[in-house]
Write a protein that holds these residues in place. Structure first.
Motif, PDB file in Angstrom:
ATOM      1  N   ARG A  47       1.171  -1.403   0.073  1.00  0.00           N
ATOM      2  CA  ARG A  47       0.407   0.391   0.043  1.00  0.00           C
ATOM      3  C   ARG A  47       1.091   1.597  -0.202  1.00  0.00           C
ATOM      4  NH1 ARG A  47      -3.486  -1.338   5.212  1.00  0.00           N
ATOM      5  NH2 ARG A  47      -4.415   1.110   4.671  1.00  0.00           N
ATOM      6  N   MET A  48       1.848   1.187   0.668  1.00  0.00           N
ATOM      7  CA  MET A  48       2.699   2.044   0.701  1.00  0.00           C
ATOM      8  C   MET A  48       3.508   2.263  -0.768  1.00  0.00           C
ATOM      9  SD  MET A  48       4.621   5.174   2.117  1.00  0.00           S
ATOM     10  CE  MET A  48       4.996   4.358   4.280  1.00  0.00           C
ATOM     11  N   ARG A  49       3.706   1.182  -1.139  1.00  0.00           N
ATOM     12  CA  ARG A  49       4.351   1.254  -3.024  1.00  0.00           C
ATOM     13  C   ARG A  49       2.931   2.122  -3.528  1.00  0.00           C
ATOM     14  NH1 ARG A  49       7.968  -2.079  -5.101  1.00  0.00           N
ATOM     15  NH2 ARG A  49       7.404  -3.809  -3.421  1.00  0.00           N
ATOM     16  N   PHE A  50       1.478   2.077  -3.466  1.00  0.00           N
ATOM     17  CA  PHE A  50       1.060   2.157  -3.732  1.00  0.00           C
ATOM     18  C   PHE A  50       0.947   4.151  -4.009  1.00  0.00           C
ATOM     19  CE2 PHE A  50      -1.064  -1.664  -4.815  1.00  0.00           C
ATOM     20  CZ  PHE A  50      -1.124  -1.448  -6.664  1.00  0.00           C
ATOM     21  N   LEU A  51       1.272   4.381  -2.741  1.00  0.00           N
ATOM     22  CA  LEU A  51       1.660   5.344  -2.673  1.00  0.00           C
ATOM     23  C   LEU A  51       2.347   6.728  -2.894  1.00  0.00           C
ATOM     24  CD1 LEU A  51       0.176   8.319  -0.955  1.00  0.00           C
ATOM     25  CD2 LEU A  51       1.119   7.022   1.079  1.00  0.00           C
ATOM     26  N   SER A  52       3.715   6.144  -3.005  1.00  0.00           N
ATOM     27  CA  SER A  52       4.838   6.234  -3.675  1.00  0.00           C
ATOM     28  C   SER A  52       4.710   6.077  -4.878  1.00  0.00           C
ATOM     29  CB  SER A  52       5.356   5.462  -2.949  1.00  0.00           C
ATOM     30  OG  SER A  52       7.084   5.951  -4.289  1.00  0.00           O
ATOM     31  N   ILE A  53       3.491   5.545  -5.602  1.00  0.00           N
ATOM     32  CA  ILE A  53       3.908   5.744  -7.262  1.00  0.00           C
ATOM     33  C   ILE A  53       3.358   6.649  -7.339  1.00  0.00           C
ATOM     34  CG2 ILE A  53       2.243   4.465  -9.367  1.00  0.00           C
ATOM     35  CD1 ILE A  53       3.888   1.616  -8.239  1.00  0.00           C
ATOM     36  N   SER A  54       1.942   7.184  -6.749  1.00  0.00           N
ATOM     37  CA  SER A  54       0.962   8.259  -6.687  1.00  0.00           C
ATOM     38  C   SER A  54       1.809   9.206  -6.965  1.00  0.00           C
ATOM     39  CB  SER A  54       0.034   8.153  -5.962  1.00  0.00           C
ATOM     40  OG  SER A  54      -0.200   8.842  -4.574  1.00  0.00           O
ATOM     41  N   GLY A  55       2.902   9.895  -5.782  1.00  0.00           N
ATOM     42  CA  GLY A  55       3.435  10.448  -5.602  1.00  0.00           C
ATOM     43  C   GLY A  55       4.090  10.716  -6.745  1.00  0.00           C
ATOM     44  N   SER A  56       4.764   9.395  -7.778  1.00  0.00           N
ATOM     45  CA  SER A  56       5.835  10.027  -8.340  1.00  0.00           C
ATOM     46  C   SER A  56       5.073  10.315  -9.518  1.00  0.00           C
ATOM     47  CB  SER A  56       6.562   8.253  -9.030  1.00  0.00           C
ATOM     48  OG  SER A  56       7.267   8.440  -9.991  1.00  0.00           O
ATOM     49  N   ASN A  57       3.974   9.458 -10.136  1.00  0.00           N
ATOM     50  CA  ASN A  57       2.690   9.731 -10.941  1.00  0.00           C
ATOM     51  C   ASN A  57       2.836  11.040 -11.233  1.00  0.00           C
ATOM     52  OD1 ASN A  57       2.897   7.833 -11.735  1.00  0.00           O
ATOM     53  ND2 ASN A  57       1.120   6.637 -11.134  1.00  0.00           N
ATOM     54  N   LEU A  58       2.120  11.894  -9.711  1.00  0.00           N
ATOM     55  CA  LEU A  58       1.336  13.554  -9.741  1.00  0.00           C
ATOM     56  C   LEU A  58       3.289  14.617 -10.370  1.00  0.00           C
ATOM     57  CD1 LEU A  58      -0.627  14.217  -6.988  1.00  0.00           C
ATOM     58  CD2 LEU A  58      -0.893  15.052  -9.031  1.00  0.00           C
ATOM     59  N   ASP A  59       4.326  13.744  -9.660  1.00  0.00           N
ATOM     60  CA  ASP A  59       5.438  14.488 -10.808  1.00  0.00           C
ATOM     61  C   ASP A  59       5.458  14.791 -11.882  1.00  0.00           C
ATOM     62  OD1 ASP A  59       5.789  15.260  -7.384  1.00  0.00           O
ATOM     63  OD2 ASP A  59       7.552  13.799  -7.466  1.00  0.00           O
ATOM     64  N   GLU A  60       5.794  13.492 -12.409  1.00  0.00           N
ATOM     65  CA  GLU A  60       6.191  13.935 -14.044  1.00  0.00           C
ATOM     66  C   GLU A  60       4.816  14.402 -14.551  1.00  0.00           C
ATOM     67  OE1 GLU A  60       6.256  10.633 -17.563  1.00  0.00           O
ATOM     68  OE2 GLU A  60       6.965   9.287 -15.316  1.00  0.00           O
ATOM     69  N   PHE A  61       3.422  14.101 -14.498  1.00  0.00           N
ATOM     70  CA  PHE A  61       2.309  15.348 -14.357  1.00  0.00           C
ATOM     71  C   PHE A  61       2.627  17.043 -14.527  1.00  0.00           C
ATOM     72  CE2 PHE A  61      -2.064  16.986 -14.030  1.00  0.00           C
ATOM     73  CZ  PHE A  61      -2.210  16.237 -15.091  1.00  0.00           C
ATOM     74  N   PHE A  62       2.915  17.069 -13.485  1.00  0.00           N
ATOM     75  CA  PHE A  62       3.468  18.267 -14.006  1.00  0.00           C
ATOM     76  C   PHE A  62       4.028  18.795 -14.546  1.00  0.00           C
ATOM     77  CE2 PHE A  62       0.320  18.034  -9.937  1.00  0.00           C
ATOM     78  CZ  PHE A  62       0.153  19.529  -9.931  1.00  0.00           C
ATOM     79  N   MET A  63       5.109  17.836 -13.806  1.00  0.00           N
ATOM     80  CA  MET A  63       6.944  18.208 -15.174  1.00  0.00           C
ATOM     81  C   MET A  63       6.532  18.411 -16.260  1.00  0.00           C
ATOM     82  SD  MET A  63       9.723  16.560 -13.488  1.00  0.00           S
ATOM     83  CE  MET A  63       9.108  14.503 -12.979  1.00  0.00           C
ATOM     84  N   VAL A  64       5.650  17.615 -17.422  1.00  0.00           N
ATOM     85  CA  VAL A  64       5.075  17.320 -18.463  1.00  0.00           C
ATOM     86  C   VAL A  64       4.128  18.245 -18.927  1.00  0.00           C
ATOM     87  CG1 VAL A  64       5.168  16.119 -20.167  1.00  0.00           C
ATOM     88  CG2 VAL A  64       6.837  15.200 -18.364  1.00  0.00           C
ATOM     89  N   ARG A  65       2.680  16.964 -18.185  1.00  0.00           N
ATOM     90  CA  ARG A  65       1.486  18.275 -18.642  1.00  0.00           C
ATOM     91  C   ARG A  65       1.053  18.799 -18.319  1.00  0.00           C
ATOM     92  NH1 ARG A  65      -0.258  15.763 -23.252  1.00  0.00           N
ATOM     93  NH2 ARG A  65      -2.128  17.077 -22.586  1.00  0.00           N
ATOM     94  N   VAL A  66       0.956  19.356 -17.413  1.00  0.00           N
ATOM     95  CA  VAL A  66       0.906  20.946 -16.771  1.00  0.00           C
ATOM     96  C   VAL A  66       1.537  22.064 -17.377  1.00  0.00           C
ATOM     97  CG1 VAL A  66       0.928  22.148 -14.819  1.00  0.00           C
ATOM     98  CG2 VAL A  66       0.221  19.944 -14.443  1.00  0.00           C
ATOM     99  N   ALA A  67       2.926  21.500 -17.121  1.00  0.00           N
ATOM    100  CA  ALA A  67       4.264  22.048 -18.183  1.00  0.00           C
ATOM    101  C   ALA A  67       4.116  22.545 -19.174  1.00  0.00           C
ATOM    102  CB  ALA A  67       5.410  22.262 -17.887  1.00  0.00           C
ATOM    103  N   GLY A  68       3.342  22.108 -20.110  1.00  0.00           N
ATOM    104  CA  GLY A  68       3.275  22.132 -21.157  1.00  0.00           C
ATOM    105  C   GLY A  68       1.696  23.385 -21.318  1.00  0.00           C
ATOM    106  N   LEU A  69       0.770  22.986 -20.388  1.00  0.00           N
ATOM    107  CA  LEU A  69      -0.226  23.698 -20.762  1.00  0.00           C
ATOM    108  C   LEU A  69       0.247  25.494 -19.921  1.00  0.00           C
ATOM    109  CD1 LEU A  69      -2.818  21.473 -19.075  1.00  0.00           C
ATOM    110  CD2 LEU A  69      -2.948  22.135 -21.467  1.00  0.00           C
ATOM    111  N   LYS A  70       1.608  24.840 -18.219  1.00  0.00           N
ATOM    112  CA  LYS A  70       1.424  26.899 -18.816  1.00  0.00           C
ATOM    113  C   LYS A  70       2.092  27.867 -19.698  1.00  0.00           C
ATOM    114  CE  LYS A  70       1.108  29.080 -14.782  1.00  0.00           C
ATOM    115  NZ  LYS A  70       0.385  29.776 -14.394  1.00  0.00           N
ATOM    116  N   GLY A  71       3.453  26.579 -20.746  1.00  0.00           N
ATOM    117  CA  GLY A  71       3.593  27.461 -21.448  1.00  0.00           C
ATOM    118  C   GLY A  71       2.587  27.933 -22.677  1.00  0.00           C
TER     119      GLY A  71
END
Length: 715
Positions: A47-71
């Motif tokens: 369960r802790m692994r899934f929590l960690s994965i959700s955090g890593s997923n959100l990091d990448e989402f902001f680094m790529v998808r949100v960054a693109g929209l912000k641009g």
């Protein structure tokens, strides 16, 4: 063509209310991942692994998808998403939903931490450190941390330092005891050190976050100063690489771009709750608050780093270990991959069957004196890649070896550059593909000298040539010696290496040359059957569905009465179950122990699925615009009866009847977890305990049959 006519039908004009927003659909997927962190059926560390994965997923989402929209927002781009939202509206909706996700992560962390505490694994806060632990922590600080920390004063002579992507830092308000002089300091947490310090024994493990340790021993770092306030913060930056089409040297461009990425625009700022207002204002103003999304974190900053705790050696708190099978069919041929493939096509179902089969195929090719050439696409290969070693060995043995290394594989660019350099030094012909397109197809071909001439053996995969992810991603490896597949694979490689347009393909369909058109033709056939009073039936398993042309074609099929079952793990922009539009479409998502990653498509061709005459395909492509228009992909028909049965009657049926790891998408965009009721079925458990059909060979006939799966047809 039928597909072209359908696309020009005025009734099929695009309307925003026909689609879910792509970004919000992705956040809904990550919500499902986070829900697994709260699933009581999973052991605590999983369960802790899934929590960690959700955090890593959100990091990448902001680094790529949100960054693109912000641009786009900063450049005043007015283009709306297919669901009708402006860039600013999307960012506002993303920020609101992401904040809810962050809050849910914090709540999940508290719940899981409390459960782990009862099992002898504790995450200690500042107030939880006992007098018994203090000496060991002080020793660690003095010997391991103090030498590599570099505190920096913040004043006109010492401007605010650069904080790299995913950088963690502590800002402090200090007062010099000798004269009361105030000073502000910043301490960067080095990325090279573990996020947690571990104390204790196997049965009594205690973890202290490095920032907690730094705050505790601030007097050692700043002797003669009093701490009046402090706070931890973390930065997420724009990490997408925008390729310049006029780049003269792709390798040099990516080497420069990778360095530049670490200094991208700040997209999100995470700040520890309770930080003094003056310090928070300084951080926000310095990092550029006008252009970034931010939020206060009342718990642990940087959820992805919890992965370190998951590595704790506590088998009782993890899934029961699983060892993949090696296909008996290859063992029946004395381990000779070529002999087994020559006898009959074979499918290997990862991770239930070992990725070692793929490695054995390449290693045998490298050492076989009759093999004259190997061609291989490499999208992601991992850090310790046996695939690279096999290709190097083959080149050093004098074989002609060609490797298509995709430099645009996001976040693997640097590793792929290193592999490319090693391959070239060994004599491998390295090709970097197209400037504007990614080579995403997973294909390997081996040309072997045999009696009567040369024969080509091919591997078509739905996943990457990555030994680590092959242990946790469900994927399909398809091996064939069909001459038609060999000729098609040769055309695919010639297209990537020499820009030679494919023509007269015999089996595969390719992107960006006609895969979408071929899919639309297949859907049109089902529409024709339904309108003629026969059964129209489509099954598809994929990771994402965003392409509006395919979505509209599926809507047209539904309105004609075609029954459509879609297993879409992640993003789905199609709205199922809408009266008059998609009443016959059902969409589900499977999230569990393994990451569902294979792409399989099936068309009933006038009969209800499943049946022996159905058209079944595997593919490297999701149904997204980028896969059809900006990537080199393949779609391969499965013709061998045993392989056909395995994919249709085993893999697809198991995914459709799973009710322990499944979520159903509702017309309003909500996902509802399936109710197992009195007949629970877990597809991952089924495949871990039951062998595949294709890989068993004679062993299947000499033992009890694999349990037959039965799908109850919809009304």
């Amino acid at each position: 063509m039928m597909a072209t006519q359908a696309m020009t039908d005025p009734a099929m004009d695009l309307h925003p209310d026909r689609y879910f927003n792509r970004e919000l659909s992705w956040l809904a997927f990550n919500r499902r991942v986070l829900e697994e962190a709260l699933n009581p059926a999973h052991p605590a560390l999983e369960r802790m692994r899934f929590l960690s994965i959700s955090g890593s997923n959100l990091d990448e989402f902001f680094m790529v998808r949100v960054a693109g929209l912000k641009g786009q927002q900063l450049q005043s781009v007015e283009e709306r998403s297919p669901d009708g939202l402006t860039v600013t509206q999307q960012l506002a909706a993303i920020s609101e939903e992401a904040d809810r996700l962050f809050a849910a992560q914090r709540a999940a962390f508290k719940q899981i931490a409390a459960e782990l505490d009862q099992a002898g694994i504790r995450v200690l806060g500042a107030d939880d450190i006992s007098d018994d632990d203090a000496p060991a922590l002080e020793q660690y600080f003095r010997e391991q941390l103090f030498p590599i920390l570099t505190p920096q004063a913040l004043d006109p002579a010492h401007p605010f330092p650069f904080i790299p992507n995913k950088g963690l830092a502590i800002i402090l308000d200090l007062c010099r005891l000798s004269d009361g002089e105030p000073i502000r300091e910043l301490v960067m947490v080095p990325a090279s050190i573990p996020r947690f310090v571990r104390l204790g024994t196997v049965d009594d493990a205690r973890f202290v976050a490095v920032e907690t340790l730094l705050k505790r021993f601030t007097p050692m770092l700043f002797p003669g100063y009093q701490v009046n306030g402090s706070g931890t913060f973390r930065v997420i930056r724009d990490s997408d690489i925008e390729l310049e089409e006029e780049a003269e040297d792709l390798v040099d461009f990516f080497r420069t771009a990778i360095k530049r990425r670490r200094r991208g625009r700040v997209i999100r700022l995470e700040i520890e709750a309770g930080i003094p207002a003056e310090l928070e204002e300084l951080v926000r103003d310095t990092l550029g608050s006008d252009d970034m999304l931010s939020g206060e974190d009342g718990g642990f900053v940087g959820i992805a780093d919890l992965a370190q705790i998951v590595e704790e050696d506590r088998p009782d708190l993890k899934f029961v270990p699983f060892s993949p099978r090696f296909p008996e069919r290859i063992r029946e041929h004395g381990g000779d991959c070529f002999a087994a493939i020559s006898a009959k096509d074979i499918v290997v179902h990862h991770p239930y069957e070992a990725f070692d089969v793929v490695l054995s195929f390449l290693r045998q090719a490298a050492t076989d004196p009759d093999v004259v050439a190997i061609k291989q696409t490499l999208y992601r290969a991992g850090k310790q890649s046996a695939v690279i070693r096999a290709l190097i060995d083959a080149a050093e043995a004098g074989k002609s070896v060609t490797a298509v290394v995709e430099l645009k594989a996001r976040f693997d660019e640097e590793q792929n550059l290193l592999w490319a350099a090693q391959l070239e030094r060994a004599g491998v012909q390295v090709i970097y593909g197209f400037t504007q397109w990614k080579t995403h197809a997973k294909v390997s071909m081996v040309v072997r000298r045999e009696a009567g001439g040369y024969r080509t053996y091919c591997h078509f995969g739905t996943g990457n040539y990555h030994p680590v992810t092959a242990r946790v991603y469900t994927d399909i490896s398809f091996f064939t010696a069909d001459p038609r597949a060999g000729r098609d694979a040769a055309q695919l490689f010639n297209y990537v290496t020499g820009y030679v347009e494919p023509s007269g393909l015999e089996l595969i369909s390719m992107s960006p040359h006609g895969m979408r058109t071929r899919l639309c033709e297949l859907i049109d056939i089902e529409i024709g059957h339904a309108r003629a009073g026969k059964a129209g039936n489509i099954w598809a398993k994929l990771n994402s569905l965003t392409d509006t042309l395919i979505i509209d074609k599926l809507y047209e099929a539904s309105m004609a009465g075609v029954a459509i079952d879609l297993i879409v793990r992640g993003i789905c922009c199609l709205k199922p179950g809408v009266p008059g539009l998609s009443e016959t479409i059902r969409v589900k998502s499977v999230v569990g122990r393994f990451l569902e990653h294979s792409r399989i498509f099936a068309f009933g061709d006038g009969k209800p699925l499943p049946h022996d005459g159905a058209k079944v395909f595997i593919s490297s492509a999701d149904w997204m615009g980028r896969n059809f228009d900006r990537r080199v992909e393949y779609m391969m028909p499965v013709l061998n009866p045993t392989v056909h049965d395995q994919l249709l009657d085993q893999v697809m049926v198991a995914n459709l009847i799973d009710n322990e790891q499944s979520w159903e998408l509702m017309p309003d965009g909500q996902y509802l977890r399936a109710d197992p009721g009195t007949r629970p079925f877990n597809l991952h458990r089924y495949f871990m305990t039951n062998p595949s059909l294709s890989g068993r060979g004679q062993a299947l006939r000499d033992s009890d049959a694999v349990p037959t799966l039965r799908l109850v047809q919809r009304d």
